[in-house]
Motif scaffolding. Structure first.
Motif, PDB file in Angstrom:
ATOM      1  N   VAL A  67      28.168  24.590  42.510  1.00  0.00           N
ATOM      2  CA  VAL A  67      27.355  23.372  42.669  1.00  0.00           C
ATOM      3  C   VAL A  67      26.322  23.276  41.550  1.00  0.00           C
ATOM      4  O   VAL A  67      26.086  22.209  40.967  1.00  0.00           O
ATOM      5  N   TYR A  68      25.697  24.408  41.207  1.00  0.00           N
ATOM      6  CA  TYR A  68      24.689  24.412  40.137  1.00  0.00           C
ATOM      7  C   TYR A  68      25.318  24.039  38.795  1.00  0.00           C
ATOM      8  O   TYR A  68      24.755  23.254  38.026  1.00  0.00           O
ATOM      9  N   LEU A  69      26.502  24.620  38.537  1.00  0.00           N
ATOM     10  CA  LEU A  69      27.186  24.285  37.285  1.00  0.00           C
ATOM     11  C   LEU A  69      27.561  22.811  37.249  1.00  0.00           C
ATOM     12  O   LEU A  69      27.460  22.156  36.195  1.00  0.00           O
ATOM     13  N   LYS A  70      27.997  22.295  38.383  1.00  0.00           N
ATOM     14  CA  LYS A  70      28.364  20.880  38.435  1.00  0.00           C
ATOM     15  C   LYS A  70      27.152  19.989  38.204  1.00  0.00           C
ATOM     16  O   LYS A  70      27.204  19.015  37.435  1.00  0.00           O
ATOM     17  N   GLU A  71      26.021  20.334  38.853  1.00  0.00           N
ATOM     18  CA  GLU A  71      24.797  19.549  38.655  1.00  0.00           C
ATOM     19  C   GLU A  71      24.309  19.657  37.211  1.00  0.00           C
ATOM     20  O   GLU A  71      23.846  18.677  36.625  1.00  0.00           O
ATOM     21  N   LYS A  76      23.708  17.248  31.887  1.00  0.00           N
ATOM     22  CA  LYS A  76      24.009  17.202  30.459  1.00  0.00           C
ATOM     23  C   LYS A  76      24.688  15.885  30.092  1.00  0.00           C
ATOM     24  O   LYS A  76      24.376  15.276  29.059  1.00  0.00           O
ATOM     25  N   ASN A  77      25.629  15.445  30.939  1.00  0.00           N
ATOM     26  CA  ASN A  77      26.314  14.175  30.668  1.00  0.00           C
ATOM     27  C   ASN A  77      25.336  13.000  30.691  1.00  0.00           C
ATOM     28  O   ASN A  77      25.414  12.095  29.851  1.00  0.00           O
ATOM     29  N   GLU A  78      24.403  13.053  31.641  1.00  0.00           N
ATOM     30  CA  GLU A  78      23.415  11.976  31.726  1.00  0.00           C
ATOM     31  C   GLU A  78      22.515  11.960  30.492  1.00  0.00           C
ATOM     32  O   GLU A  78      22.221  10.899  29.927  1.00  0.00           O
ATOM     33  N   LYS A  79      22.078  13.163  30.050  1.00  0.00           N
ATOM     34  CA  LYS A  79      21.261  13.234  28.838  1.00  0.00           C
ATOM     35  C   LYS A  79      22.042  12.751  27.627  1.00  0.00           C
ATOM     36  O   LYS A  79      21.500  12.057  26.757  1.00  0.00           O
ATOM     37  N   ARG A  80      23.325  13.125  27.568  1.00  0.00           N
ATOM     38  CA  ARG A  80      24.155  12.696  26.448  1.00  0.00           C
ATOM     39  C   ARG A  80      24.312  11.175  26.439  1.00  0.00           C
ATOM     40  O   ARG A  80      24.238  10.532  25.382  1.00  0.00           O
ATOM     41  N   GLN A  81      24.512  10.603  27.617  1.00  0.00           N
ATOM     42  CA  GLN A  81      24.633   9.145  27.696  1.00  0.00           C
ATOM     43  C   GLN A  81      23.334   8.454  27.311  1.00  0.00           C
ATOM     44  O   GLN A  81      23.340   7.426  26.607  1.00  0.00           O
ATOM     45  N   LYS A  82      22.189   9.017  27.740  1.00  0.00           N
ATOM     46  CA  LYS A  82      20.895   8.436  27.353  1.00  0.00           C
ATOM     47  C   LYS A  82      20.706   8.498  25.846  1.00  0.00           C
ATOM     48  O   LYS A  82      20.214   7.548  25.231  1.00  0.00           O
ATOM     49  N   LEU A  83      21.102   9.631  25.249  1.00  0.00           N
ATOM     50  CA  LEU A  83      20.969   9.767  23.802  1.00  0.00           C
ATOM     51  C   LEU A  83      21.840   8.758  23.068  1.00  0.00           C
ATOM     52  O   LEU A  83      21.414   8.140  22.077  1.00  0.00           O
ATOM     53  N   VAL A  84      23.071   8.564  23.575  1.00  0.00           N
ATOM     54  CA  VAL A  84      23.972   7.589  22.961  1.00  0.00           C
ATOM     55  C   VAL A  84      23.404   6.181  23.079  1.00  0.00           C
ATOM     56  O   VAL A  84      23.409   5.403  22.112  1.00  0.00           O
ATOM     57  N   ARG A  85      22.873   5.839  24.276  1.00  0.00           N
ATOM     58  CA  ARG A  85      22.280   4.512  24.461  1.00  0.00           C
ATOM     59  C   ARG A  85      21.064   4.313  23.567  1.00  0.00           C
ATOM     60  O   ARG A  85      20.871   3.233  22.996  1.00  0.00           O
ATOM     61  N   LYS A  86      20.253   5.380  23.408  1.00  0.00           N
ATOM     62  CA  LYS A  86      19.074   5.281  22.545  1.00  0.00           C
ATOM     63  C   LYS A  86      19.484   5.034  21.101  1.00  0.00           C
ATOM     64  O   LYS A  86      18.892   4.194  20.401  1.00  0.00           O
ATOM     65  N   LYS A  87      20.504   5.760  20.640  1.00  0.00           N
ATOM     66  CA  LYS A  87      20.979   5.559  19.269  1.00  0.00           C
ATOM     67  C   LYS A  87      21.535   4.157  19.087  1.00  0.00           C
ATOM     68  O   LYS A  87      21.318   3.523  18.043  1.00  0.00           O
ATOM     69  N   GLN A  88      22.250   3.661  20.080  1.00  0.00           N
ATOM     70  CA  GLN A  88      22.779   2.300  19.992  1.00  0.00           C
ATOM     71  C   GLN A  88      21.652   1.274  19.933  1.00  0.00           C
ATOM     72  O   GLN A  88      21.718   0.314  19.149  1.00  0.00           O
ATOM     73  N   GLN A  89      20.615   1.470  20.765  1.00  0.00           N
ATOM     74  CA  GLN A  89      19.477   0.548  20.739  1.00  0.00           C
ATOM     75  C   GLN A  89      18.759   0.595  19.399  1.00  0.00           C
ATOM     76  O   GLN A  89      18.351  -0.441  18.859  1.00  0.00           O
ATOM     77  N   GLU A  90      18.593   1.814  18.841  1.00  0.00           N
ATOM     78  CA  GLU A  90      17.947   1.922  17.531  1.00  0.00           C
ATOM     79  C   GLU A  90      18.776   1.246  16.453  1.00  0.00           C
ATOM     80  O   GLU A  90      18.233   0.570  15.568  1.00  0.00           O
ATOM     81  N   ALA A  91      20.110   1.410  16.528  1.00  0.00           N
ATOM     82  CA  ALA A  91      20.978   0.756  15.545  1.00  0.00           C
ATOM     83  C   ALA A  91      20.883  -0.763  15.670  1.00  0.00           C
ATOM     84  O   ALA A  91      20.816  -1.480  14.659  1.00  0.00           O
TER      85      ALA A  91
END
Length: 230
Positions: A67-71, A76-91
């Protein structure tokens, strides 16, 4: 709860064996043997309970780690998606800024410049669009009094419609008229002087006086915009 259920099952399964042993050994069993048999059974149950407890703890810890590994993976996936969205907004922001700087801003400046040119053309003040001499840098002779002799009054009719008057001595250089016009903001590269009746360009020369160019009486001169050649 699960461990207790398993212990209960093992306990119930051990009862028939206990009963069978007791049945077989009732004629010959003594108190000491009975106590030893019970001790063995309880020891077996304690060992089973320990094994079950350890196994259950290990299973629970394994599930918790899963469960801990899954969470952690979801985080990590959520942080990665936020980073991708931030880069898209900056672009997108950089793209919008480039569009504003390279397209909208020059277009607006050109539009304002055309409106300014049209306004000054309508008011007859196109001299403000040039980068010629600054206003007020031409020295004019002191204006003579109304009672002075050999004085003429010159009126300048500007393209904007206003009429300005000033007195000069007839002996003044005719260049003073151009200096006066320039001081008012009408540059000689864009404007010229002409007489009213008859209408003709005024031949101004630095070595000629006002009287030499025909201004011997009170005169009205027109400030006219020169025709611009392509």
């Amino acid at each position: 709860m699960a461990s207790r259920g398993v212990v209960g099952i093992f306990f119930l399964s051990a009862l028939p064996l206990l009963c069978l042993e007791l049945r077989r050994g009732i004629p010959d069993i003594g108190i000491k043997d009975f106590i030893l048999l019970c001790g063995r059974i309880f020891l077996l149950l304690a060992l089973l309970t320990l094994i079950i407890s350890v196994t259950t703890s290990w299973l629970n810890s394994f599930k918790s780690s899963q469960v801990y590994l899954k969470e952690e993976e979801e985080e990590k996936n959520e942080k990665r998606q936020k980073l991708v969205r931030k880069k898209q907004q900056e672009a997108q922001g950089e793209k919008a800024n480039r569009y504003i700087e390279n397209v909208l801003k020059p277009h607006q400046e050109m539009k304002l410049k055309k409106l300014e040119e049209r306004f000054y053309q309508m008011t007859g003040e196109t001299w403000k669009l040039s980068s010629g001499h600054k206003l007020g840098v031409f020295d004019l002779p002191e204006e003579p009094s109304e009672t002075a002799k050999e004085v003429v009054t010159v009126a300048l009719r500007c393209p904007s419609g206003r009429v300005l008057r000033r007195r000069f001595f007839k002996s003044c250089s005719s260049q003073v008229l151009l200096d006066w016009m320039m001081r008012l903001g009408y540059q000689t590269s864009l404007y010229s002087l002409s007489t009213s009746f008859p209408r003709r360009p005024l031949a101004v020369a630095r070595g000629s006086s006002l009287g030499d160019v025909g201004i011997t009486v009170d005169t009205v001169l027109n400030v006219e915009e020169k025709e611009q050649s392509n």
